[in-house]
Design an enzyme around this catalytic site. Structure first.
Site, PDB file in Angstrom:
ATOM      1  N   ARG A  30       0.744  -0.639  -0.158  1.00 54.02           N
ATOM      2  CA  ARG A  30       0.209   0.036  -0.179  1.00 54.02           C
ATOM      3  C   ARG A  30       0.565   1.340   0.205  1.00 54.02           C
ATOM      4  O   ARG A  30       2.235   1.694   0.680  1.00 54.02           O
ATOM      5  CB  ARG A  30      -0.752   0.051   1.521  1.00 54.02           C
ATOM      6  CG  ARG A  30      -2.225  -1.165   1.243  1.00 54.02           C
ATOM      7  CD  ARG A  30      -3.389  -1.269   1.922  1.00 54.02           C
ATOM      8  NE  ARG A  30      -4.070  -1.726   2.010  1.00 54.02           N
ATOM      9  CZ  ARG A  30      -4.572  -2.816   1.026  1.00 54.02           C
ATOM     10  NH1 ARG A  30      -5.143  -1.450   0.148  1.00 54.02           N
ATOM     11  NH2 ARG A  30      -5.519  -3.283   1.621  1.00 54.02           N
ATOM     12  N   ILE A  32       2.057   4.579   0.572  1.00 56.99           N
ATOM     13  CA  ILE A  32       2.059   5.670   2.724  1.00 56.99           C
ATOM     14  C   ILE A  32       1.459   7.175   2.041  1.00 56.99           C
ATOM     15  O   ILE A  32       0.952   7.135   3.354  1.00 56.99           O
ATOM     16  CB  ILE A  32       3.514   5.758   2.774  1.00 56.99           C
ATOM     17  CG1 ILE A  32       4.340   5.988   4.418  1.00 56.99           C
ATOM     18  CG2 ILE A  32       4.288   6.922   2.542  1.00 56.99           C
ATOM     19  CD1 ILE A  32       5.205   5.453   4.837  1.00 56.99           C
ATOM     20  N   ASN A  88       4.927   7.045 -13.240  1.00 55.26           N
ATOM     21  CA  ASN A  88       4.906   8.200 -13.973  1.00 55.26           C
ATOM     22  C   ASN A  88       6.657   7.747 -14.361  1.00 55.26           C
ATOM     23  O   ASN A  88       7.520   6.840 -13.376  1.00 55.26           O
ATOM     24  CB  ASN A  88       5.543   9.127 -12.897  1.00 55.26           C
ATOM     25  CG  ASN A  88       3.811   9.535 -12.371  1.00 55.26           C
ATOM     26  OD1 ASN A  88       2.370   9.201 -13.277  1.00 55.26           O
ATOM     27  ND2 ASN A  88       3.579   9.147 -11.136  1.00 55.26           N
ATOM     28  N   GLU A  96       8.766  10.647  -8.355  1.00 57.30           N
ATOM     29  CA  GLU A  96       9.834  10.728  -6.880  1.00 57.30           C
ATOM     30  C   GLU A  96      10.670   9.752  -6.767  1.00 57.30           C
ATOM     31  O   GLU A  96      11.483  10.177  -6.404  1.00 57.30           O
ATOM     32  CB  GLU A  96       8.346  11.017  -6.114  1.00 57.30           C
ATOM     33  CG  GLU A  96       7.977  12.599  -5.937  1.00 57.30           C
ATOM     34  CD  GLU A  96       6.949  12.455  -4.990  1.00 57.30           C
ATOM     35  OE1 GLU A  96       6.925  11.164  -4.278  1.00 57.30           O
ATOM     36  OE2 GLU A  96       6.169  13.071  -4.745  1.00 57.30           O
ATOM     37  N   HIS A 101       7.496   2.159 -11.076  1.00 59.08           N
ATOM     38  CA  HIS A 101       6.052   1.294 -10.111  1.00 59.08           C
ATOM     39  C   HIS A 101       5.117   1.611 -10.640  1.00 59.08           C
ATOM     40  O   HIS A 101       4.632   2.816 -11.303  1.00 59.08           O
ATOM     41  CB  HIS A 101       6.254   2.201  -7.980  1.00 59.08           C
ATOM     42  CG  HIS A 101       6.541   3.299  -8.520  1.00 59.08           C
ATOM     43  ND1 HIS A 101       7.791   3.797  -8.701  1.00 59.08           N
ATOM     44  CD2 HIS A 101       6.180   4.590  -8.323  1.00 59.08           C
ATOM     45  CE1 HIS A 101       7.535   5.407  -8.752  1.00 59.08           C
ATOM     46  NE2 HIS A 101       6.943   5.702  -8.393  1.00 59.08           N
ATOM     47  N   MET A 102       4.540   0.965 -10.332  1.00 63.93           N
ATOM     48  CA  MET A 102       2.339   1.380 -11.216  1.00 63.93           C
ATOM     49  C   MET A 102       1.814   1.378  -9.733  1.00 63.93           C
ATOM     50  O   MET A 102       1.613   1.103  -8.441  1.00 63.93           O
ATOM     51  CB  MET A 102       2.503  -0.408 -11.279  1.00 63.93           C
ATOM     52  CG  MET A 102       0.723   0.012 -12.169  1.00 63.93           C
ATOM     53  SD  MET A 102       0.582  -1.606 -12.956  1.00 63.93           S
ATOM     54  CE  MET A 102       1.697  -1.603 -14.118  1.00 63.93           C
ATOM     55  N   HIS A 103       1.321   2.532 -10.098  1.00 64.40           N
ATOM     56  CA  HIS A 103       0.210   2.481  -9.429  1.00 64.40           C
ATOM     57  C   HIS A 103      -1.297   2.348  -9.206  1.00 64.40           C
ATOM     58  O   HIS A 103      -1.841   1.990 -10.327  1.00 64.40           O
ATOM     59  CB  HIS A 103      -0.118   4.188  -9.333  1.00 64.40           C
ATOM     60  CG  HIS A 103       0.772   5.348  -8.746  1.00 64.40           C
ATOM     61  ND1 HIS A 103       1.402   5.928  -7.230  1.00 64.40           N
ATOM     62  CD2 HIS A 103       2.016   5.320  -9.271  1.00 64.40           C
ATOM     63  CE1 HIS A 103       2.479   6.407  -7.099  1.00 64.40           C
ATOM     64  NE2 HIS A 103       2.486   6.297  -8.829  1.00 64.40           N
TER      65      HIS A 103
HETATM   66  P1  AMP Z   1       6.053   8.833  -7.840  1.00 71.47           P
HETATM   67  O1  AMP Z   1       5.350   9.982  -7.474  1.00 71.47           O
HETATM   68  O2  AMP Z   1       4.958   8.151  -8.910  1.00 71.47           O
HETATM   69  O3  AMP Z   1       7.395   8.062  -7.995  1.00 71.47           O
HETATM   70  O4  AMP Z   1       5.234   8.157  -6.806  1.00 71.47           O
HETATM   71  C1  AMP Z   1       5.804   7.911  -5.298  1.00 71.47           C
HETATM   72  C2  AMP Z   1       4.915   6.916  -4.319  1.00 71.47           C
HETATM   73  O5  AMP Z   1       5.434   6.366  -3.349  1.00 71.47           O
HETATM   74  C3  AMP Z   1       3.928   8.221  -3.281  1.00 71.47           C
HETATM   75  O6  AMP Z   1       2.546   7.406  -4.242  1.00 71.47           O
HETATM   76  C4  AMP Z   1       4.832   7.813  -2.508  1.00 71.47           C
HETATM   77  O7  AMP Z   1       3.444   8.141  -1.523  1.00 71.47           O
HETATM   78  C5  AMP Z   1       5.355   6.822  -2.710  1.00 71.47           C
HETATM   79  N1  AMP Z   1       5.707   6.121  -1.150  1.00 71.47           N
HETATM   80  C6  AMP Z   1       7.712   6.843  -1.171  1.00 71.47           C
HETATM   81  N2  AMP Z   1       7.858   6.292   0.067  1.00 71.47           N
HETATM   82  C7  AMP Z   1       7.483   5.220   0.542  1.00 71.47           C
HETATM   83  C8  AMP Z   1       7.236   4.172   1.713  1.00 71.47           C
HETATM   84  N3  AMP Z   1       8.026   4.305   2.259  1.00 71.47           N
HETATM   85  N4  AMP Z   1       6.180   3.603   2.000  1.00 71.47           N
HETATM   86  C9  AMP Z   1       5.114   3.165   0.550  1.00 71.47           C
HETATM   87  N5  AMP Z   1       5.019   4.490   0.056  1.00 71.47           N
HETATM   88  C10 AMP Z   1       5.318   4.800  -0.432  1.00 71.47           C
END
Ligand code: AMP
Length: 118
Positions: A30, A32, A88, A96, A101-103
Site C-alpha cells: 500500500r 504510504i 510516472n 519521485e 512502480h505501477m500505481h
Molecule cells: P511517484 O511519484 O510515481 O514516484 O510515486 C512514488 C510513490 O511512492 C508516492 O505515491 C509515495 O507516497 C510512495 N511512497 C514513498 N515512500 C513510500 C513508502 N515507504 N511506503 C509506501 N509508499 C511510499
C-alpha cells in the site's frame, strides 16, 4: 550502476510496509500516502530506475506486475467499478522514487485522466 531506493528495503523487508503480495518477480504494497481509497504500488523486485530503462529481459516482471494488479483489484473489490494503473516517468510526470512502480488506484470515481490545468 543505478542507486537503490527505499523500495529495495521494502522488498527485502528491512523497513515496514503493508505488503499485499510478493513472489520471485514482484512486490505489491500500500502507498504510504494514499490518493484514493485503494492505492497500491506494484514494483519489480529488481531495480529498474525509470520506464526509459526497461529492457526486453524485464518483460516477465512487467507482465507479472500487470497480472498482480488485476488480481489485487479483484481482491480490493474495485475491479467491476474500475480503477487506474499509472506509471510516472521522470520530471514531467512527477516521478519521485526511481525504482519503477505501477500505481493501482481506485475505490471511487477518478475523474479525467489528466488535469486540464497546466
Ligand atoms: P511517484 O511519484 O510515481 O514516484 O510515486 C512514488 C510513490 O511512492 C508516492 O505515491 C509515495 O507516497 C510512495 N511512497 C514513498 N515512500 C513510500 C513508502 N515507504 N511506503 C509506501 N509508499 C511510499
Amino acid at each position: 550502476m543505478a542507486e537503490e531506493t527505499i523500495f529495495s528495503k521494502i522488498i527485502r523487508r528491512e523497513i515496514p510496509a503493508d505488503i499485499l503480495f510478493q513472489d520471485e518477480l514482484v512486490t505489491a504494497f500500500r502507498d504510504i500516502s494514499a490518493q484514493a481509497p485503494t492505492h497500491i504500488l506494484i514494483i519489480p523486485n529488481h531495480l529498474i530506475p525509470t520506464a526509459n530503462d526497461i529492457k526486453a529481459s524485464d518483460e516477465k516482471a512487467l507482465g507479472r506486475m500487470m497480472s498482480v494488479a488485476a488480481k489485487l483489484a479483484q481482491e480490493e473489490g474495485i475491479a467491476e467499478d474500475g480503477y487506474r494503473l499509472i506509471m510516472n516517468c521522470n520530471e514531467h510526470a512527477g516521478q519521485e522514487v526511481f525504482h519503477i512502480h505501477m500505481h493501482l488506484v481506485g475505490g471511487h470515481s477518478l475523474g479525467p485522466m489528466l488535469s486540464k490545468n497546466r
